[in-house]
Design an enzyme around this catalytic site. Structure first.
Site, PDB file in Angstrom:
ATOM      1  N   GLU A 260       0.822  -1.202   0.000  1.00 55.22           N
ATOM      2  CA  GLU A 260       0.000   0.000   0.000  1.00 55.22           C
ATOM      3  C   GLU A 260       0.860   1.258   0.000  1.00 55.22           C
ATOM      4  OE1 GLU A 260      -1.772  -1.393   3.538  1.00 55.22           O
ATOM      5  OE2 GLU A 260      -0.871   0.168   4.730  1.00 55.22           O
TER       6      GLU A 260
ATOM      7  N   CYS B 197       3.678   8.283   1.010  1.00 50.50           N
ATOM      8  CA  CYS B 197       4.325   7.306   1.875  1.00 50.50           C
ATOM      9  C   CYS B 197       4.370   5.976   1.124  1.00 50.50           C
ATOM     10  CB  CYS B 197       3.508   7.186   3.160  1.00 50.50           C
ATOM     11  SG  CYS B 197       4.090   5.916   4.268  1.00 50.50           S
TER      12      CYS B 197
ATOM     13  N   CYS C 162       7.113  -7.249   7.019  1.00 48.66           N
ATOM     14  CA  CYS C 162       8.353  -6.775   7.655  1.00 48.66           C
ATOM     15  C   CYS C 162       8.791  -7.779   8.711  1.00 48.66           C
ATOM     16  CB  CYS C 162       8.112  -5.414   8.316  1.00 48.66           C
ATOM     17  SG  CYS C 162       9.590  -4.748   9.101  1.00 48.66           S
TER      18      CYS C 162
ATOM     19  N   CYS D 221       8.000  -5.412  15.293  1.00 49.61           N
ATOM     20  CA  CYS D 221       7.620  -4.476  16.361  1.00 49.61           C
ATOM     21  C   CYS D 221       6.202  -4.854  16.824  1.00 49.61           C
ATOM     22  CB  CYS D 221       7.651  -3.042  15.849  1.00 49.61           C
ATOM     23  SG  CYS D 221       9.267  -2.613  15.193  1.00 49.61           S
TER      24      CYS D 221
ATOM     25  N   CYS E 148       2.865  -3.054  15.490  1.00 49.96           N
ATOM     26  CA  CYS E 148       2.773  -2.722  14.059  1.00 49.96           C
ATOM     27  C   CYS E 148       2.159  -3.853  13.247  1.00 49.96           C
ATOM     28  CB  CYS E 148       4.173  -2.393  13.542  1.00 49.96           C
ATOM     29  SG  CYS E 148       4.239  -2.141  11.768  1.00 49.96           S
TER      30      CYS E 148
ATOM     31  N   GLU F 162      10.905  -2.530   6.251  1.00 51.64           N
ATOM     32  CA  GLU F 162      12.074  -1.859   6.827  1.00 51.64           C
ATOM     33  C   GLU F 162      13.010  -1.537   5.657  1.00 51.64           C
ATOM     34  OE1 GLU F 162      13.481  -0.474   9.623  1.00 51.64           O
ATOM     35  OE2 GLU F 162      15.072  -0.205   8.159  1.00 51.64           O
TER      36      GLU F 162
ATOM     37  N   SER G 299      12.669   6.194   6.881  1.00 52.06           N
ATOM     38  CA  SER G 299      12.458   5.876   8.293  1.00 52.06           C
ATOM     39  C   SER G 299      12.945   4.458   8.585  1.00 52.06           C
ATOM     40  CB  SER G 299      10.976   6.001   8.620  1.00 52.06           C
ATOM     41  OG  SER G 299      10.701   5.502   9.909  1.00 52.06           O
TER      42      SER G 299
ATOM     43  N   SER H 152      12.997   5.314  14.261  1.00 49.18           N
ATOM     44  CA  SER H 152      11.901   4.909  15.135  1.00 49.18           C
ATOM     45  C   SER H 152      12.495   4.493  16.478  1.00 49.18           C
ATOM     46  CB  SER H 152      11.154   3.722  14.515  1.00 49.18           C
ATOM     47  OG  SER H 152      10.536   4.126  13.317  1.00 49.18           O
ATOM     48  N   LEU H 153      12.431   5.392  17.429  1.00 51.08           N
ATOM     49  CA  LEU H 153      13.027   5.093  18.739  1.00 51.08           C
ATOM     50  C   LEU H 153      11.957   4.506  19.670  1.00 51.08           C
ATOM     51  CD1 LEU H 153      15.651   5.276  20.422  1.00 51.08           C
ATOM     52  CD2 LEU H 153      14.884   7.523  21.197  1.00 51.08           C
ATOM     53  N   HIS H 154      10.889   5.258  19.867  1.00 49.87           N
ATOM     54  CA  HIS H 154       9.682   4.783  20.553  1.00 49.87           C
ATOM     55  C   HIS H 154       9.817   4.431  22.029  1.00 49.87           C
ATOM     56  CE1 HIS H 154       8.119   4.908  16.575  1.00 49.87           C
ATOM     57  NE2 HIS H 154       8.334   3.669  16.220  1.00 49.87           N
TER      58      HIS H 154
ATOM     59  N   ASN I  49      -2.088   4.718  15.717  1.00 47.72           N
ATOM     60  CA  ASN I  49      -3.260   4.349  14.951  1.00 47.72           C
ATOM     61  C   ASN I  49      -3.685   2.957  15.409  1.00 47.72           C
ATOM     62  OD1 ASN I  49      -5.064   4.703  12.758  1.00 47.72           O
ATOM     63  ND2 ASN I  49      -3.390   5.638  11.604  1.00 47.72           N
TER      64      ASN I  49
ATOM     65  N   CYS J  72       0.788   2.272   8.602  1.00 48.88           N
ATOM     66  CA  CYS J  72       1.653   1.176   8.251  1.00 48.88           C
ATOM     67  C   CYS J  72       0.992  -0.205   8.189  1.00 48.88           C
ATOM     68  CB  CYS J  72       2.733   1.185   9.337  1.00 48.88           C
ATOM     69  SG  CYS J  72       4.216   0.366   8.938  1.00 48.88           S
TER      70      CYS J  72
HETATM   71  N1  SAH Z   1      10.175   0.107   9.205  1.00 47.69           N
HETATM   72  C1  SAH Z   1      10.435   1.489   9.258  1.00 47.69           C
HETATM   73  C2  SAH Z   1       9.535   2.304   8.364  1.00 47.69           C
HETATM   74  C3  SAH Z   1       8.099   1.899   8.284  1.00 47.69           C
HETATM   75  S1  SAH Z   1       7.160   2.132   9.745  1.00 47.69           S
HETATM   76  C4  SAH Z   1      10.368   1.987  10.688  1.00 47.69           C
HETATM   77  O1  SAH Z   1       9.920   1.231  11.550  1.00 47.69           O
HETATM   78  O2  SAH Z   1      10.788   3.106  10.931  1.00 47.69           O
HETATM   79  C5  SAH Z   1       6.962   3.894   9.801  1.00 47.69           C
HETATM   80  C6  SAH Z   1       6.612   4.422  11.167  1.00 47.69           C
HETATM   81  O3  SAH Z   1       5.261   4.089  11.520  1.00 47.69           O
HETATM   82  C7  SAH Z   1       7.482   3.872  12.272  1.00 47.69           C
HETATM   83  O4  SAH Z   1       7.918   4.905  13.124  1.00 47.69           O
HETATM   84  C8  SAH Z   1       6.530   2.929  12.975  1.00 47.69           C
HETATM   85  O5  SAH Z   1       6.907   2.692  14.294  1.00 47.69           O
HETATM   86  C9  SAH Z   1       5.226   3.656  12.857  1.00 47.69           C
HETATM   87  N2  SAH Z   1       4.029   2.839  13.079  1.00 47.69           N
HETATM   88  C10 SAH Z   1       3.860   1.526  12.872  1.00 47.69           C
HETATM   89  N3  SAH Z   1       2.597   1.145  13.176  1.00 47.69           N
HETATM   90  C11 SAH Z   1       1.953   2.249  13.587  1.00 47.69           C
HETATM   91  C12 SAH Z   1       0.621   2.532  14.027  1.00 47.69           C
HETATM   92  N4  SAH Z   1      -0.288   1.577  14.090  1.00 47.69           N
HETATM   93  N5  SAH Z   1       0.323   3.803  14.373  1.00 47.69           N
HETATM   94  C13 SAH Z   1       1.243   4.789  14.267  1.00 47.69           C
HETATM   95  N6  SAH Z   1       2.501   4.599  13.856  1.00 47.69           N
HETATM   96  C14 SAH Z   1       2.861   3.341  13.515  1.00 47.69           C
HETATM   97 FE1  SF4 Z   2       8.713  -3.168  10.500  1.00 47.59          FE
HETATM   98 FE2  SF4 Z   2       8.720  -0.539  10.924  1.00 47.59          FE
HETATM   99 FE3  SF4 Z   2       6.542  -2.038  11.457  1.00 47.59          FE
HETATM  100 FE4  SF4 Z   2       8.714  -2.255  12.983  1.00 47.59          FE
HETATM  101  S1  SF4 Z   2       7.424  -0.420  12.741  1.00 47.59           S
HETATM  102  S2  SF4 Z   2       7.481  -3.957  12.186  1.00 47.59           S
HETATM  103  S3  SF4 Z   2      10.313  -1.986  11.501  1.00 47.59           S
HETATM  104  S4  SF4 Z   2       7.428  -1.667   9.482  1.00 47.59           S
END
Ligand code: SAH
Ligand code: SF4
Length: 339
Positions: free
Chosen positions: A89, A102, A109, A113, A116, A157, A188, A211-213, A287, A330
């Protein structure tokens, strides 16, 4: 068969030189593909007929198909079907400064995480360069507008698909390609440290987002498996080295998960971790998805978290919520198709 939308200027130059042709033909081809938007080699009037025939024999022009769209006022979300029936998508966001897209970099992936959708569904394969470039071309054609910035933040990723993503950036940035300014391209990553160094060595002036989180290893390892391989201190060293080399400010992404990483203590710990660095923090409202238990932080909690960072001299913004109604985060649209 090689796909023409995955070929950089250098690839095309090599192709023509191997045929005993002049390498400037590469520029003519790029102009047809990306400026005149012609995918019909018969129209390419400045190339000889036998060369046109050779190109259509050697190279594929196939692009993934849009099979579903969802819209709200500020976003359009597209689901694509790939040749092997996998789905990816891409989401367009309309800003006052232009339209940003985007894009996805993989089918699923492997980083896993816990919050996600893309991670939940695991990686099926990397996207080919042409499959990334096509996301832009198809959507520009569908909406009849120009995409002026690209964020590689969809499914996947990107640093786990390094070479294809580098070629993608090369093609969309090429002045004869889509001519998207390098500072309008954001990548990212969840923090694959060695690949951050590989990226640094490319000396690109793209925007890097990390993506530190979470502000400490204990918490980060609970929500991001990658932290067991590259911990926060290794990641921070890479970020510092990256900033020193590229002179670019790095974005720190921090998704706000209710009751998980959104406390005042977390904000203070984060401020302490990042103090003095040339970064800014982007707080992302989570989200929610049907499959995962996480909840979004309350708006009040998010703004308090933001204030704490500000009071501790950290640059911070709260990401505008785009498309939460249309499952724009995502992997969410794809996950409806494949569950
Ligand atoms: N894999 C890479 C890029 C894709 S994810 C990464 O993790 O950085 C892009 C961003 O969306 C990341 O910061 C991820 O943590 C965030 N993300 C994933 N699922 C999400 C959700 N449900 N709501 C908000 N952000 C989300
Ligand atoms: Fe992959 Fe990024 Fe989702 Fe983590 S947040 S599972 S690295 S797409």
């Amino acid at each position: 068969m090689q796909n023409i939308y995955g070929m950089t200027r250098t690839d095309l130059e090599n192709y023509f030189q191997n045929l005993g042709e002049k390498k400037f033909k590469a520029i003519q081809v790029l102009e047809w593909l990306y400026q005149k938007k012609s995918n019909n080699v018969l129209e390419w009037s400045n190339l000889k007929k036998d060369l046109r025939d050779k190109i259509s024999e050697d190279l594929s022009f196939a692009r993934p198909k849009i099979i579903k769209k969802e819209a709200d006022t500020l976003t359009r979300k597209y689901l694509f079907e790939l040749e092997d029936k996998n789905y990816i998508e891409a989401v367009v966001m309309f800003h006052d400064y232009g339209n940003s897209l985007c894009v996805s970099s993989q089918v699923g992936c492997n980083m896993g995480c816990s919050f996600c959708e893309s991670g939940r569904l695991k990686k099926v394969r990397n996207l080919e360069t042409f499959e990334m470039v096509s996301q832009i071309l198809e959507i520009e054609a569908d909406l009849k507008l120009r995409i002026s910035s690209v964020v590689i933040m969809g499914i996947g990723e990107p640093l786990d698909n390094f070479d294809n993503v580098m070629n993608f950036i090369n093609i969309i940035n090429d002045a004869k390609g889509l001519a998207i300014g390098i500072r309008h391209i954001t990548l990212s990553t969840s923090g694959l440290v060695p690949k951050i160094y590989d990226l640094m060595n490319k000396d690109l002036q793209i925007n890097l987002a990390i993506s530190l989180h979470a502000p400490n290893d204990n918490l980060r390892s609970k929500i991001m498996k990658v932290n067991n391989v590259y911990n926060i201190s290794q990641l921070l060293t890479a970020i510092k080295d990256y900033i020193a080399r590229t002179n670019r400010r790095v974005t720190i992404e921090y998704v706000m998960l209710k009751g998980v990483n959104d406390s005042k203590e977390c904000a203070l710990e984060l401020a302490n971790l990042l103090k003095g660095l040339n970064i800014y923090v982007n707080l992302i409202p989570y989200n929610e998805t049907n499959h995962l238990e996480y909840k979004k932080s309350d708006p009040k909690t998010i703004s308090e978290f933001c204030e704490t960072l500000k009071n501790n001299k950290i640059n911070v913004t709260i990401r505008k919520e785009f498309g939460s109604k249309i499952s724009a985060a995502c992997g969410q649209l794809r996950s409806k198709e494949v569950e």
